[in-house]
Design a protein around this motif. Sequence first.
Motif, PDB file in Angstrom:
ATOM      1  N   MET A 549      41.994 -34.892 -16.372  1.00 29.07           N
ATOM      2  CA  MET A 549      41.612 -35.375 -17.690  1.00 29.07           C
ATOM      3  C   MET A 549      42.761 -36.135 -18.354  1.00 29.07           C
ATOM      4  O   MET A 549      43.932 -35.847 -18.102  1.00 29.07           O
ATOM      5  N   THR A 550      42.387 -37.083 -19.193  1.00 26.86           N
ATOM      6  CA  THR A 550      43.341 -37.777 -20.058  1.00 26.86           C
ATOM      7  C   THR A 550      42.849 -37.621 -21.487  1.00 26.86           C
ATOM      8  O   THR A 550      41.745 -38.052 -21.815  1.00 26.86           O
ATOM      9  N   LEU A 551      43.657 -36.991 -22.326  1.00 25.53           N
ATOM     10  CA  LEU A 551      43.288 -36.749 -23.715  1.00 25.53           C
ATOM     11  C   LEU A 551      44.214 -37.567 -24.606  1.00 25.53           C
ATOM     12  O   LEU A 551      45.446 -37.413 -24.532  1.00 25.53           O
ATOM     13  N   VAL A 552      43.665 -38.446 -25.424  1.00 26.27           N
ATOM     14  CA  VAL A 552      44.495 -39.265 -26.296  1.00 26.27           C
ATOM     15  C   VAL A 552      44.113 -39.006 -27.747  1.00 26.27           C
ATOM     16  O   VAL A 552      42.950 -38.822 -28.074  1.00 26.27           O
ATOM     17  N   GLY A 553      45.111 -38.986 -28.592  1.00 22.48           N
ATOM     18  CA  GLY A 553      44.847 -38.755 -30.007  1.00 22.48           C
ATOM     19  C   GLY A 553      46.124 -38.564 -30.795  1.00 22.48           C
ATOM     20  O   GLY A 553      47.230 -38.779 -30.292  1.00 22.48           O
ATOM     21  N   ASP A 554      45.940 -38.139 -32.025  1.00 22.28           N
ATOM     22  CA  ASP A 554      47.055 -37.939 -32.946  1.00 22.28           C
ATOM     23  C   ASP A 554      46.681 -36.791 -33.866  1.00 22.28           C
ATOM     24  O   ASP A 554      45.765 -36.910 -34.679  1.00 22.28           O
ATOM     25  N   VAL A 555      47.356 -35.655 -33.716  1.00 27.04           N
ATOM     26  CA  VAL A 555      46.995 -34.478 -34.513  1.00 27.04           C
ATOM     27  C   VAL A 555      47.264 -34.701 -35.998  1.00 27.04           C
ATOM     28  O   VAL A 555      46.772 -33.937 -36.837  1.00 27.04           O
TER      29      VAL A 555
END
Length: 748
Positions: A549-555
């Motif tokens: 998996m590749t998870l991209v984001g900004d908490v």
Amino acid sequence: MSTEIDVEQEYVTMLYAHLDELRADTDTRLARTLRETSSNPQAMTQRDAATAHYSEQLAQYGAVENGLCFGRLDFADGERSYIGRIGLFDDEGDYEPLLMDWRAPASRPFYLATAASPDGVRRRRHIRTSQRKVTGLDDEVLDLGAGEQDVHQGLTGEAALLSALNASRTGRMSDIVETIQAEQDEIIRSGLNGVLVVQGGPGTGKTAVALHRAAYLLYTFRQQLSRRGVLIIGPNATFLKYIGQVLPSLGETGVLLQTVGELYPGVRGTRPEPARAAEIKGRIDMVDALKKAVRDRQEVPDEPIVLTVEREELVLDPAMVKAARARARRSRKPHNEARPLFAEEIVAALARQEAERLGAEFLDGDDLADIRREMAEDDVVQAAVERLWPLLTPQRFLSDLYASADRLAFALPHLADDDRALLLRSPRLGWTAADAPLLDEAAELLGVDDRAERAAAERRRRDEQDYAQGVLDILQMEDDADPDILTAYDLIDAGRLAERHDDEDYRTAAERAAADRTWTFGHVIVDEAQELSAMAWRVLMRRCPSRSMTLVGDVAQTGALAGTDTWAAILAPYVADRWRLAELTVNYRTPAEVMAVAADVLAELTTDLAPPSSVRETGIEPWRLRVPETELAGTLAKLAATETGQGTLAVLVPESLADEVGRAVAEAVPDAALGERPELESRVVVLTVRQSKGLEFDAVLLAEPTRVITESARGMNDLYVALTRATQRVGVVHAADLPPMLARLAPR
């Protein structure tokens, strides 16, 4: 320079001519295949396979038409390579590469080579094109010993990058294949296995990196991923439409793009609902709640049930039902799969009553079997079984749960009455995004009683085998057959012949996966991953048991109440600490002037994240304008009208102002887009902050930031998102006092 452009134009023209030849040849092959007719099932199967293959090739050739070739590498040893969206080869000579696919290992120096580490590259050239015409060149000389030097040790292809960043937005995301930077390339080409988390602030290119990573993985691990497919999850349908052209432009057309609300086949979770309701549905304790709700459907009556079967009364008392339920539950099978065991016990108990009435001592085994069979087929008995242990679909189960205050109270006794009331609704209403993970969980708990389907399939298989045996027998009976010559009868049996005539599924992996709830993907990419609830993560982990998996984001941009503030909280239940983190630190979208304002908001959040560094300044300071509350919508509309012709403009509003501002802007700018799924190609679009997540515009007008903060439990995060959507200009229009962290805004 004109001579250099002419040289490149000649080469690019040759590449397009080669592409046209490939397209024409493939088109001819497709037409020829479609004209073929045959009554031979095997030939028809081959025709369908060829049709799908040629159609996919044509789609790829069409998708890479714009910007086919965008770069050149000149090496110190005199060799030269052209870089483009797909690989093209000279099929008349030694199959030498005419154009190197950007994903090939040999193309990597185009993104990584620097003057300090040239990797054998003397010069890197960026080729700018419009349609098939070369419009400009940007050269970087990386050989420090060369006479001409144009050294860039920071940004790769700085001129090309800044040109792309300053270009007006169109409402559709563009790929960054021509301007990938070193930190982005490292992530794009990271290994397939395991969970990779890409944390990046606004404008750092997280989405672009994720999409290019999908294209790279499909190129590098084609055989592995083409069978299982790649799933990309986005935050909403508007966002998926915004990014929809990126992968086709990179030569990939077989990726499945979905929102969380579409994860359950046949359901589109688009109905809006209160944020609090979505947060409750997203909690992990909904797993236990659904388990309780399933057990609640396995009833034991309070009083005996009298059944009239064949004009005779039989009694189904609570003890009999309780014993049948206990036996079915002991099997540990899902609800629907355990139901036949329950029905079998109920039928057996009623059959014993009937046998005793008729005189059991006078009945043999065949008589008792006949009684049980007739009892199982009786409509009254079947209705009793359905009442006590109903056959449930996930949709019916969840609709029944939402429609009953008593069932909700039983399943969720710990919830306050007001919270349970948020879940209570009519079964006629549509599904929400938060319902899709619950439907998937329900499907796991309910299971499927597919005995009838399997029996029908077995009957079809036997019929086809009998038919095939008949064909072979006819061939064997030919009078003039030479006994010394092998026949079909000698080479194949009926079972294998029947299997060769089975219909094959020529849908793409993405098409098959979209229709199959149990499909498992070769790789899953999640954009805005911080927004997903615990229940949504359960679904995705089921879809990807390999955990590739590749998870991209900004908490720091988490807006959903069910979202997370830490990546560890998401991943601990599934992979513990066996995941790797990559960070993007450079802001390519947001100008330094705007990012300075956004950084003040970030400082108020409970996070230790630093704001990303902007690569450019525009000289345009973000501004504020205070107006009376009665003039707020009208002022936004007038400002939106004056901005037309200066790129794309987003008017971002709190939920409570969406309708009022939308009407005013639509009146001032008739072609403005608004609503739940607005058309992003419009020059002016009115969006809530939730809708704007992941998007970018040339300019942003933000309405009433104080309301943005107060109307959401994560209002400060929403404000941070709103301020970082613009690539050029930001203005804030307000009636209420501004929050202190926006003091840096200059008066208009």
